[in-house]
Design a protein around this motif. Structure first.
Motif, mmCIF file in Angstrom:
data_model
loop_
_atom_site.group_PDB
_atom_site.id
_atom_site.type_symbol
_atom_site.label_atom_id
_atom_site.label_comp_id
_atom_site.label_asym_id
_atom_site.label_seq_id
_atom_site.Cartn_x
_atom_site.Cartn_y
_atom_site.Cartn_z
ATOM 1 N N TRP A 26 -8.551 -0.984 5.080
ATOM 2 C CA TRP A 26 -7.601 -1.698 4.231
ATOM 3 C C TRP A 26 -8.310 -2.389 3.068
ATOM 4 O O TRP A 26 -7.837 -2.362 1.942
ATOM 5 C CB TRP A 26 -6.812 -2.718 5.049
ATOM 6 N N ALA A 45 -3.036 3.269 3.812
ATOM 7 C CA ALA A 45 -2.147 2.203 4.307
ATOM 8 C C ALA A 45 -1.457 2.649 5.591
ATOM 9 O O ALA A 45 -1.364 1.872 6.552
ATOM 10 C CB ALA A 45 -1.121 1.838 3.242
ATOM 11 N N ASN A 102 1.561 3.790 -5.982
ATOM 12 C CA ASN A 102 0.159 3.984 -5.590
ATOM 13 C C ASN A 102 -0.191 5.464 -5.516
ATOM 14 O O ASN A 102 0.685 6.328 -5.431
ATOM 15 C CB ASN A 102 -0.110 3.336 -4.231
ATOM 16 N N VAL A 143 -7.002 -0.012 0.245
ATOM 17 C CA VAL A 143 -5.603 -0.417 0.089
ATOM 18 C C VAL A 143 -5.482 -1.762 -0.610
ATOM 19 O O VAL A 143 -4.930 -1.862 -1.703
ATOM 20 C CB VAL A 143 -4.874 -0.462 1.460
ATOM 21 N N ASP A 144 -5.955 -2.821 0.026
ATOM 22 C CA ASP A 144 -5.780 -4.177 -0.494
ATOM 23 C C ASP A 144 -6.956 -5.024 -0.022
ATOM 24 O O ASP A 144 -7.096 -5.272 1.181
ATOM 25 C CB ASP A 144 -4.452 -4.758 0.009
ATOM 26 N N THR A 176 -4.148 6.085 -1.404
ATOM 27 C CA THR A 176 -3.884 4.697 -1.023
ATOM 28 C C THR A 176 -2.749 4.635 -0.012
ATOM 29 O O THR A 176 -2.823 3.914 0.987
ATOM 30 C CB THR A 176 -3.538 3.848 -2.267
ATOM 31 N N GLY A 229 0.791 -1.229 0.000
ATOM 32 C CA GLY A 229 0.000 0.000 0.000
ATOM 33 C C GLY A 229 0.817 1.269 0.000
ATOM 34 O O GLY A 229 0.360 2.312 -0.474
#
Length: 198
Positions: free
Chosen positions: A145, A97, A89, A149-150, A93, A84
């Motif tokens: 997240w 993160a 990115n 982010v992910d 983002t 992240g």
């Protein structure tokens, strides 16, 4: 959204190392569990001395479950922060993160405080406040997240959140069934220490 607070956040080097990210929560959780449990008789004796709600698992279940959950949360943290914060990115983002890294560190502290509050001090009310806070922080962390982010990191926290929900049920039920007074289990540890001194 939350704020990134470097003073309350694990060093980024931990998040950037897969082994460190996974092993740190496992090692710290094991250390807290080991240091909080009575030296003689074990936590299972304390646990068994309490009035218990339905669905309570046997004490031996907790070690393997927590080891697995600590490993999963460590891997989630690695994915979210390591990938992240990549310069490839977007700024939003990277910010999400880093904000999550602060929340993750805070939730680790809350997690490690539960056992000393419940077993070490025999304070189920404080343990309940602690675990409700832990549940809320992790729900938000999974959302943050997972959505910003992910996605995999968010889903990796789902079993942890489910277990925290179950642990909240156990904490509240045990507190209620035992009159919100667990001083006898805290005293159990103190009695053993006093006998050793004499």
């Amino acid at each position: 959204m939350t704020t990134y607070i470097p003073q309350l956040t694990l060093p980024e080097a931990i998040f950037n190392s897969l082994p460190a990210s996974i092993l740190l929560p496992i090692a710290l959780g094991s250390a807290v569990g080991y240091s909080t449990r009575p030296k003689e008789g074990g936590t299972s004796r304390q646990y068994d001395s309490l009035r218990q709600p339905p669905l309570r698992p046997p004490p031996w279940v907790f070690g393997p479950v927590w080891t697995t959950l600590y490993g999963m949360m460590g891997y989630a943290a690695y994915r979210a922060v390591h990938f992240g914060t990549s310069p490839l990115n977007s700024a939003s983002t990277i910010a999400a993160a880093r904000h999550g890294a602060t929340l993750y560190t805070i939730q680790l502290g809350l997690n490690y405080a539960w056992m000393p509050l419940f077993f070490g001090l025999g304070r189920p009310v404080l343990a309940t406040v602690n675990i409700l806070s832990l549940l809320g922080v992790n729900g938000y962390l999974a959302y943050l997240w997972g959505n910003y982010v992910d996605e995999t990191a968010g889903w990796l926290l789902t079993p942890y959140i489910a277990w925290l929900g179950f642990a909240t049920y156990l904490t509240v039920s045990i507190g209620h069934l035992n009159g919100w007074d667990l001083s006898h289990i805290a005293a159990f540890k103190g009695d053993k220490e006093n006998k050793k001194r004499n």
